[in-house]
Scaffold this active site. Sequence first.
Site, PDB file in Angstrom:
ATOM      1  N   THR A 105       0.849  -1.188   0.000  1.00 38.32           N
ATOM      2  CA  THR A 105       0.000   0.000   0.000  1.00 38.32           C
ATOM      3  C   THR A 105       0.883   1.236   0.000  1.00 38.32           C
ATOM      4  O   THR A 105       1.881   1.294   0.722  1.00 38.32           O
ATOM      5  CB  THR A 105      -0.946   0.021   1.212  1.00 38.32           C
ATOM      6  OG1 THR A 105      -1.871  -1.066   1.091  1.00 38.32           O
ATOM      7  CG2 THR A 105      -1.730   1.320   1.273  1.00 38.32           C
ATOM      8  N   PHE A 136       1.100   5.026   0.942  1.00 37.24           N
ATOM      9  CA  PHE A 136       0.499   6.014   1.828  1.00 37.24           C
ATOM     10  C   PHE A 136       1.004   7.405   1.455  1.00 37.24           C
ATOM     11  O   PHE A 136       2.153   7.569   1.029  1.00 37.24           O
ATOM     12  CB  PHE A 136       0.852   5.729   3.284  1.00 37.24           C
ATOM     13  CG  PHE A 136       0.226   4.462   3.818  1.00 37.24           C
ATOM     14  CD1 PHE A 136      -0.955   4.506   4.537  1.00 37.24           C
ATOM     15  CD2 PHE A 136       0.821   3.221   3.595  1.00 37.24           C
ATOM     16  CE1 PHE A 136      -1.540   3.342   5.031  1.00 37.24           C
ATOM     17  CE2 PHE A 136       0.242   2.061   4.080  1.00 37.24           C
ATOM     18  CZ  PHE A 136      -0.935   2.123   4.802  1.00 37.24           C
TER      19      PHE A 136
END
Length: 555
Positions: free
Chosen positions: A457, A459
């Site tokens: 992921t 961020f």
Amino acid sequence: IGGLRIAVAAGPCAVESREQITEAALQVRKSGAVLLRGGAYKPRTSPYAFQGLGEEGLRYLKEAGEAAGLPVTSEIVAAEHISMMKDYVDVFQIGARNMQNFELLKRVGDAGKPVILKRGLAATVEEWLMAAEYLLSRGLEQVILCERGIRTFETSTRNTLDLSAIPVVKKVCHLPIIVDPSHATGLREKVLPMALAAVAAGADGLIVEVHPNPDKALSDGPQSLYPDQFEKLMRDVEALAPVLGKEVARIPFPVYSVPRISTGVDDTAGGAPSPGGRAAEAGISVAFQGERGAYSEMALKLYFHEDIARVEPCPAFQDVFEMVLKGAVTFGILPLENSLTGSIHENYDLLLQYPDIKIVGEQKLRIEHNLIGLPGASLDGIRKVFSHPQGLAQCSVFLDRYPAWERVPFYDTAGSVAHIAREKNPGFAAIASAGAARVHGLSVFKEGIETNPRNYTRFTVITLQEYPDPPEPDKASLVFSVPDKAGSLFMILRVLADKSINMKKLESRPILGKPWEYMFYVDVEYPADSRSFTEAVEAMQSLSEDFRVLGVYRS
């Protein structure tokens, strides 16, 4: 050195001249080293080999470190050099031949400066740790162990690199451990693979020999990397780090302050992350969505210093924006994109709705799911498994092995752990990070249960608009809309091509309240020539109906 970061020291084996060490310092700093190495006193097997420049070399080393903004380390070979050397170096280095020079260890320990302690030529791990105890027993706390290979019957490399020592030391000792693949192998082409192997084995850092012109080096030329090889090594380490849940350590370029905000706490210790966002001084606060132990909290601990003053969990993504906007926190961190499921569209929309919020950095995190339950419970007793719907979907192959388990969607992975901790039902389990299990005192039944291990992921770190751009950005995020006519999107993207600006991502999102009209989000590589970016922005603004730079930052 240690914790969640991988620190890399680099530089030539020996300081040969002011020009040579300065050139090396600037090159390794640019590639990402955080410590400059260079020998001024060289204990050599042959008395006729180059022995170093002595104090003159230390002076050049210090000057080069200051020019590049790097602390420096050099080997100390005699106790009588301590008083002179401590004014030149930031870290003493005890070489393999002196690992058991106990009188030297005592004197260096008394000096109070950090020490890199190399493992002896044929020392056992226990002997190595006992040598470290000589330093620790004098009150010195900053001791760094360095595995540099041991002497065995093998002759195909200079030494035998004992990577098994890394997990052995980490199990029995709190000290950080770095690896020297240059002295371990003695061969340039072996340095890169062994450096990556050391990182994979859990090393807290590397110390690597890099020379501007290895073919003309006065010492250890065959094992010294060319600057472009070192740059590749740093890129490879940076790519490997997220797999291990770590981040490559960075030193900030010229420091600049964050905007002052009212947090209700003492802000006198406030600081800013580096332009790459890789460090922050105590006193800042960061908001994230989710419960304690969420993946977002793991990401912010990688991006910022691990000892940040305050973290603020928020129920919803919009709450993070509101906290930043009101000045309740200095920064926010939000997931923007997952490698398996794509963009988190809600956060793209929120970036558009809050024009005073600016992106100042990003952090990539490997998402490793774990099955978590009450201490003492067992897999046989599980009846319900709670997690975010994506967490459940990403672990479907594992969960399919247990068809009797009911899969219960929850608003947050870490929140599901908090839920089963409150319920205290041994038949409940959750899928979340190992950090969430630690926060709530629960047990990890099974690690790494995600179907696809390539689950990352990205961020984004946000703060108020007045936060300044970093001196050396490498990425920019833009958003714009275009007129409803043929070729309008092509025309604006052609500006990037004409300016040789590489586009990394293009995403379209519907404009709220305007059916069938779209905003386009673009990530680009920030060019080395900032004028190209400025000119591109001006040209794109003239071709778009609405245009905004969301952030210029180091990724």
